[in-house]
Design a protein around this motif. Structure first.
Motif, PDB file in Angstrom:
ATOM      1  N   GLU A  12       6.447  -7.042   8.153  1.00 45.44           N
ATOM      2  CA  GLU A  12       7.199  -8.226   7.743  1.00 45.44           C
ATOM      3  C   GLU A  12       7.063  -8.456   6.243  1.00 45.44           C
ATOM      4  N   ALA A  13       5.861  -8.238   5.708  1.00 44.10           N
ATOM      5  CA  ALA A  13       5.637  -8.419   4.278  1.00 44.10           C
ATOM      6  C   ALA A  13       6.497  -7.453   3.463  1.00 44.10           C
ATOM      7  N   ILE A  14       6.545  -6.197   3.879  1.00 43.72           N
ATOM      8  CA  ILE A  14       7.363  -5.200   3.191  1.00 43.72           C
ATOM      9  C   ILE A  14       8.843  -5.550   3.295  1.00 43.72           C
ATOM     10  N   PRO A  68       7.458  -3.964 -10.079  1.00 44.51           N
ATOM     11  CA  PRO A  68       5.996  -3.962  -9.977  1.00 44.51           C
ATOM     12  C   PRO A  68       5.478  -5.083  -9.080  1.00 44.51           C
ATOM     13  N   LEU A  69       4.232  -4.931  -8.667  1.00 45.95           N
ATOM     14  CA  LEU A  69       3.574  -5.923  -7.832  1.00 45.95           C
ATOM     15  C   LEU A  69       2.651  -6.795  -8.672  1.00 45.95           C
ATOM     16  N   GLN A 114      -7.873 -12.086   3.108  1.00 47.96           N
ATOM     17  CA  GLN A 114      -8.906 -11.288   3.756  1.00 47.96           C
ATOM     18  C   GLN A 114     -10.060 -11.065   2.784  1.00 47.96           C
ATOM     19  N   LYS A 115     -11.254 -10.926   3.300  1.00 49.63           N
ATOM     20  CA  LYS A 115     -12.433 -10.807   2.448  1.00 49.63           C
ATOM     21  C   LYS A 115     -12.600  -9.412   1.850  1.00 49.63           C
ATOM     22  N   THR A 116     -11.774  -8.470   2.271  1.00 53.71           N
ATOM     23  CA  THR A 116     -11.752  -7.137   1.673  1.00 53.71           C
ATOM     24  C   THR A 116     -10.326  -6.871   1.206  1.00 53.71           C
ATOM     25  N   PRO A 117     -10.144  -5.927   0.281  1.00 56.39           N
ATOM     26  CA  PRO A 117      -8.794  -5.647  -0.220  1.00 56.39           C
ATOM     27  C   PRO A 117      -7.974  -4.731   0.664  1.00 56.39           C
ATOM     28  N   ASP A 118      -8.487  -4.359   1.837  1.00 58.49           N
ATOM     29  CA  ASP A 118      -7.828  -3.348   2.663  1.00 58.49           C
ATOM     30  C   ASP A 118      -6.373  -3.696   2.986  1.00 58.49           C
ATOM     31  N   GLU A 119      -6.125  -4.948   3.342  1.00 58.31           N
ATOM     32  CA  GLU A 119      -4.779  -5.369   3.724  1.00 58.31           C
ATOM     33  C   GLU A 119      -3.810  -5.216   2.561  1.00 58.31           C
ATOM     34  N   VAL A 120      -4.227  -5.647   1.392  1.00 58.90           N
ATOM     35  CA  VAL A 120      -3.382  -5.552   0.209  1.00 58.90           C
ATOM     36  C   VAL A 120      -3.211  -4.102  -0.221  1.00 58.90           C
ATOM     37  N   LEU A 121      -4.277  -3.319  -0.139  1.00 55.30           N
ATOM     38  CA  LEU A 121      -4.181  -1.912  -0.510  1.00 55.30           C
ATOM     39  C   LEU A 121      -3.218  -1.156   0.407  1.00 55.30           C
ATOM     40  N   ALA A 122      -3.204  -1.520   1.682  1.00 55.71           N
ATOM     41  CA  ALA A 122      -2.267  -0.902   2.619  1.00 55.71           C
ATOM     42  C   ALA A 122      -0.831  -1.247   2.241  1.00 55.71           C
ATOM     43  N   PHE A 123      -0.607  -2.500   1.838  1.00 54.80           N
ATOM     44  CA  PHE A 123       0.734  -2.912   1.393  1.00 54.80           C
ATOM     45  C   PHE A 123       1.142  -2.113   0.156  1.00 54.80           C
ATOM     46  N   ILE A 124       0.235  -2.030  -0.813  1.00 53.21           N
ATOM     47  CA  ILE A 124       0.542  -1.316  -2.060  1.00 53.21           C
ATOM     48  C   ILE A 124       0.864   0.147  -1.774  1.00 53.21           C
ATOM     49  N   ASN A 125       0.107   0.755  -0.910  1.00 51.35           N
ATOM     50  CA  ASN A 125       0.342   2.153  -0.566  1.00 51.35           C
ATOM     51  C   ASN A 125       1.715   2.349   0.080  1.00 51.35           C
ATOM     52  N   ALA A 126       2.139   1.357   0.859  1.00 54.76           N
ATOM     53  CA  ALA A 126       3.426   1.453   1.565  1.00 54.76           C
ATOM     54  C   ALA A 126       4.608   1.009   0.700  1.00 54.76           C
ATOM     55  N   ASP A 155      -9.719  -0.544 -10.818  1.00 58.03           N
ATOM     56  CA  ASP A 155      -9.229  -0.150  -9.492  1.00 58.03           C
ATOM     57  C   ASP A 155      -7.734  -0.446  -9.362  1.00 58.03           C
ATOM     58  N   ILE A 156      -7.354  -1.627  -9.822  1.00 56.25           N
ATOM     59  CA  ILE A 156      -5.963  -2.072  -9.684  1.00 56.25           C
ATOM     60  C   ILE A 156      -5.044  -1.224 -10.557  1.00 56.25           C
ATOM     61  N   ALA A 157      -5.466  -0.974 -11.793  1.00 61.36           N
ATOM     62  CA  ALA A 157      -4.649  -0.164 -12.704  1.00 61.36           C
ATOM     63  C   ALA A 157      -4.429   1.242 -12.141  1.00 61.36           C
ATOM     64  N   ALA A 158      -5.446   1.779 -11.479  1.00 63.61           N
ATOM     65  CA  ALA A 158      -5.358   3.132 -10.917  1.00 63.61           C
ATOM     66  C   ALA A 158      -4.308   3.238  -9.817  1.00 63.61           C
ATOM     67  N   LEU A 159      -3.932   2.112  -9.220  1.00 63.45           N
ATOM     68  CA  LEU A 159      -2.927   2.126  -8.160  1.00 63.45           C
ATOM     69  C   LEU A 159      -1.524   2.415  -8.693  1.00 63.45           C
ATOM     70  N   GLN A 160      -1.308   2.090  -9.974  1.00 64.83           N
ATOM     71  CA  GLN A 160      -0.062   2.387 -10.697  1.00 64.83           C
ATOM     72  C   GLN A 160       1.175   1.697 -10.124  1.00 64.83           C
ATOM     73  N   LYS A 161       0.977   0.658  -9.352  1.00 67.07           N
ATOM     74  CA  LYS A 161       2.114  -0.105  -8.840  1.00 67.07           C
ATOM     75  C   LYS A 161       2.001  -1.592  -9.164  1.00 67.07           C
ATOM     76  N   VAL A 162       0.873  -1.999  -9.734  1.00 67.81           N
ATOM     77  CA  VAL A 162       0.613  -3.419 -10.009  1.00 67.81           C
ATOM     78  C   VAL A 162       0.790  -3.686 -11.497  1.00 67.81           C
TER      79      VAL A 162
END
Length: 293
Positions: free
Chosen positions: A170-172, A210-211, A192-204, A225-232
């Protein structure tokens, strides 16, 4: 640098792929300190402004109160101001009316979220959030983009689908729809207390814009970490100014009561001279010397 130049520079920087940083502020003094610290932009936080008035972040304060604070902040900093306009204070008609006002007040970007009006804070403990229909929010994004007089003013669409528990699909779906409607960037939020949910969104994420992240709930995610994702494109520190202020004042006030005076506390505080400098006293004296002879 005037507002038009600031807007152009901000949009260009976002387009170059550099990770930009923004610090929240609830008054001009906070904003000046954030600029002094080296942040690329100021986040004109509705949450912080509400907290500074000791009222809930639920559209209790009027749009006018927020707008005037944005005007005051933009007047004292040279870095761009990202204005948090919540849900746009109504429907697409309201959005088309208020965006030019924020632009005239000196904002270089507006961020609007896809919750119902009046909004409720994304940090509410029970997690309940009500989102508007995708088509309704697309209309608001289109209204915001059409209403700006300077096309370099950024329109950032924020989806609360993850906050509302509606999941990544739904977010995508919402984010892509808002990009199609004319959003220049997408703010994706999670508590969420970990970045997993957001990282999954960024990957998808396969969108072209940009995000934007607000890593309040998952502070272990660093700028590197965020810069390395290259989408933010932008990372916003969304409530650290008000939390720092509350923490410092509680500590100082408690020590004064505990120690029965200010002798020890006073040694640890910025000097009055420092505060006067932040007030722009030197500039006032210069004007006084030049024009009031």
């Amino acid at each position: 640098m005037n507002t038009l130049q600031k807007n152009q520079k901000f949009r260009a920087a976002l387009g170059q792929g550099k990770l930009l940083t923004a610090m929240a502020a609830h008054n001009p003094l906070c904003a000046k300190l954030a600029e002094e610290a080296g942040f690329d932009a100021i986040w004109g936080s509705g949450f912080e402004l509400s907290a500074s008035h000791a009222v809930p972040d639920a559209n209790i304060l009027s749009m006018g109160a927020h707008l005037e604070m944005m005007r005051a902040i933009a007047a004292v900093v040279s870095v761009p101001l990202i204005a948090d306009i919540d849900t746009g204070f109504g429907n697409a008609v309201n959005v088309s009316y208020i965006v030019p006002q924020y632009e005239a007040a000196g904002a270089s970007a507006v961020v609007m979220e896809d919750k119902t009006f009046p909004k409720d804070t994304s940090l509410r403990s029970d997690g309940r959030q009500e989102l508007v229909r995708i088509e309704e929010f697309q209309g608001k994004v289109q209204a915001a983009a059409a209403a700006r007089t300077d096309k370099n003013l950024l329109v950032i669409a924020r989806t609360e689908a993850l906050i509302a528990g509606q999941g990544q699909d739904e977010a995508i779906k919402r984010a892509l729809a808002y990009e199609e409607a004319g959003a220049d960037a997408i703010l994706i939020h999670s508590k969420q207390k970990t970045p997993d949910e957001v990282l999954a969104f960024i990957n998808a994420w396969r969108g072209k814009v940009p995000l934007v992240l607000v890593p309040t709930a998952y502070p272990q995610l660093t700028e590197a970490d965020i810069a390395a994702l290259q989408k933010v494109g932008i990372v916003i520190y969304g409530n650290h100014a008000i939390r720092a202020a509350v923490g410092a004042m509680r500590d100082v006030f408690a020590r004064i009561r505990r120690e029965g005076g200010i002798a020890e506390v006073d040694k640890r505080l910025p000097s009055v001279k420092d505060i006067i400098a932040l007030q722009g006293d030197a500039h006032m004296r210069e004007v006084e010397a030049n024009f009031l002879r």
